[in-house]
Design an enzyme around this catalytic site. Sequence first.
Site, PDB file in Angstrom:
ATOM      1  N   GLN A 291     -10.457  -5.332  38.492  1.00 11.93           N
ATOM      2  CA  GLN A 291      -9.949  -6.423  37.856  1.00 11.93           C
ATOM      3  C   GLN A 291     -10.190  -6.635  38.661  1.00 11.93           C
ATOM      4  OE1 GLN A 291      -9.485  -7.189  34.946  1.00 11.93           O
ATOM      5  NE2 GLN A 291      -8.507  -9.223  35.517  1.00 11.93           N
ATOM      6  N   ALA A 311      -6.320 -11.992  33.837  1.00  8.65           N
ATOM      7  CA  ALA A 311      -4.751 -11.026  34.720  1.00  8.65           C
ATOM      8  C   ALA A 311      -5.570 -10.629  35.810  1.00  8.65           C
ATOM      9  CB  ALA A 311      -5.426  -9.937  33.561  1.00  8.65           C
ATOM     10  N   SER A 316      -4.053  -6.327  33.062  1.00 11.30           N
ATOM     11  CA  SER A 316      -5.039  -6.284  32.349  1.00 11.30           C
ATOM     12  C   SER A 316      -5.369  -5.059  31.391  1.00 11.30           C
ATOM     13  CB  SER A 316      -6.827  -6.002  33.350  1.00 11.30           C
ATOM     14  OG  SER A 316      -7.570  -6.564  32.427  1.00 11.30           O
ATOM     15  N   HIS A 318      -8.291  -4.743  29.472  1.00  8.18           N
ATOM     16  CA  HIS A 318      -9.076  -3.448  30.086  1.00  8.18           C
ATOM     17  C   HIS A 318      -8.811  -2.500  30.444  1.00  8.18           C
ATOM     18  CE1 HIS A 318     -12.694  -6.679  28.523  1.00  8.18           C
ATOM     19  NE2 HIS A 318     -11.487  -7.462  28.479  1.00  8.18           N
ATOM     20  N   ASP A 325     -14.124  -7.368  25.121  1.00  7.07           N
ATOM     21  CA  ASP A 325     -14.919  -8.804  24.762  1.00  7.07           C
ATOM     22  C   ASP A 325     -15.925  -8.492  24.365  1.00  7.07           C
ATOM     23  OD1 ASP A 325     -13.000  -9.681  26.079  1.00  7.07           O
ATOM     24  OD2 ASP A 325     -14.060  -9.737  28.760  1.00  7.07           O
ATOM     25  N   GLU A 368      -8.977 -16.856  23.768  1.00  2.00           N
ATOM     26  CA  GLU A 368      -9.849 -15.780  23.249  1.00  2.00           C
ATOM     27  C   GLU A 368     -10.398 -15.532  22.378  1.00  2.00           C
ATOM     28  OE1 GLU A 368      -9.177 -12.935  26.744  1.00  2.00           O
ATOM     29  OE2 GLU A 368      -8.431 -14.577  28.461  1.00  2.00           O
ATOM     30  N   HIS A 371     -11.969 -11.565  22.974  1.00  3.00           N
ATOM     31  CA  HIS A 371     -10.872 -10.247  23.347  1.00  3.00           C
ATOM     32  C   HIS A 371     -10.471  -9.732  22.464  1.00  3.00           C
ATOM     33  CE1 HIS A 371      -8.195  -8.483  26.529  1.00  3.00           C
ATOM     34  NE2 HIS A 371      -7.710  -8.386  25.687  1.00  3.00           N
TER      35      HIS A 371
END
Length: 404
Positions: A291, A311, A316, A318, A325, A368, A371
């Site tokens: 990230q 982020a 993040s 993730h 995503d 988004e 996401h």
Amino acid sequence: MAFKNRRFEKRSRRWKRRSRERSYSNIFTRPSIARRAGTGVLYGLLALAALFLFLFIFFNVIGGGSKVKLVKDMTAEINSHRSAASFVEEVREGTILRDQAVDTSSLGKKTCRITIVSDKGKEKEYEFQITIVDTQPPTIETDGNVVVFKGSEVNLINQAKVRDNSNTEPEIEVIGKWDISSVGTYPIKLVARDASGNKAEKDLYLEVIDGNSKEGNYAFTMANGHRAEVIDGITYIDGILIVNKSFSLPRDYAPGFTNEAYYAFYEMVDAAYEDGISLWGISDYRSWDEQNELYEYYKADDPEGVDSYSARPGYSEHQSGLAIDINTIDKGFGETAEGQWLINHCWEYGFIYRYPAGKEEITGYIAEPWHYRYVGRDFAEKLYNNGDWISLEEYFGIDSKYAN
């Protein structure tokens, strides 16, 4: 010939006449005095007879000989449990035969009734009045001091359970000064007043903490009633892992794409395929370092706007292993058949549309539509809100802003 005084004779005749008149007057007044005396005696006898009659009726018909002595305090608290007999201190020459519950549901005068039976067996209903009052202050119950995350929504009134014996809602006031945007401890006072003017007070502290503090493990109930826990530097609210601009993850947190998110995603992929929709993942778990590289790449190209769509490392979703995503990184994806299917059906598989359009100031990121974040089906349905998506920040009343 004797000398006659005419003036003297005249006076003598006048005196004799007045004497005769007085004699006649005395004779006629004597019967009048006698009659008055007789009338007085008659009235006295009648009054005495009336008194005897009253005493006979009182003791033999009305009272039966019993005498009731009431307590000095003829009041009862509103919504208390009282009987009429509880206001009787003593029954002389008798006992209580029947009692009655007192209606204490409202303030004011109330009529109470009991039935007395005398020692002679005579029954009598005895009636008296009491007054329902409210002299008790409300009660304030709290779990202790209030702890909130910096920048979160706070409703200090909801922190206390306030009850009143009148069963009405007391007025609650919070006295004190605090700054929810600054870490610190602030003294506050809760004041509760009921409709009768009774007042209760409770002193406590509002503690504003940094959601990114990694020192120790702790748990507390937030000001809006949600339960927060910080375990090994990871924040959970009502058991949901929270990652945004206000809440970060430790650098060494590396779960990979979690099994629960993985299986739920492919269940959703299969369901979409049955509806003629093709879905695939393009990015799921990313480590802190990955990230960081991505963020620095975007920052080099767009240093002013990068924080609105990428982020910072540690912030993040993730990295949580719960986000993915889908299909493409394109703002127009939400208008496609695939994007619309996801927005309307992802909750059925435990995913949420994490950054909805129109919520940019709340979530901290642009919309988004690609996401999605896994939270479990039940919670996802709450946030879906019949198609009017609620963000995590709105639901939990938390902020999403970098400290600097």
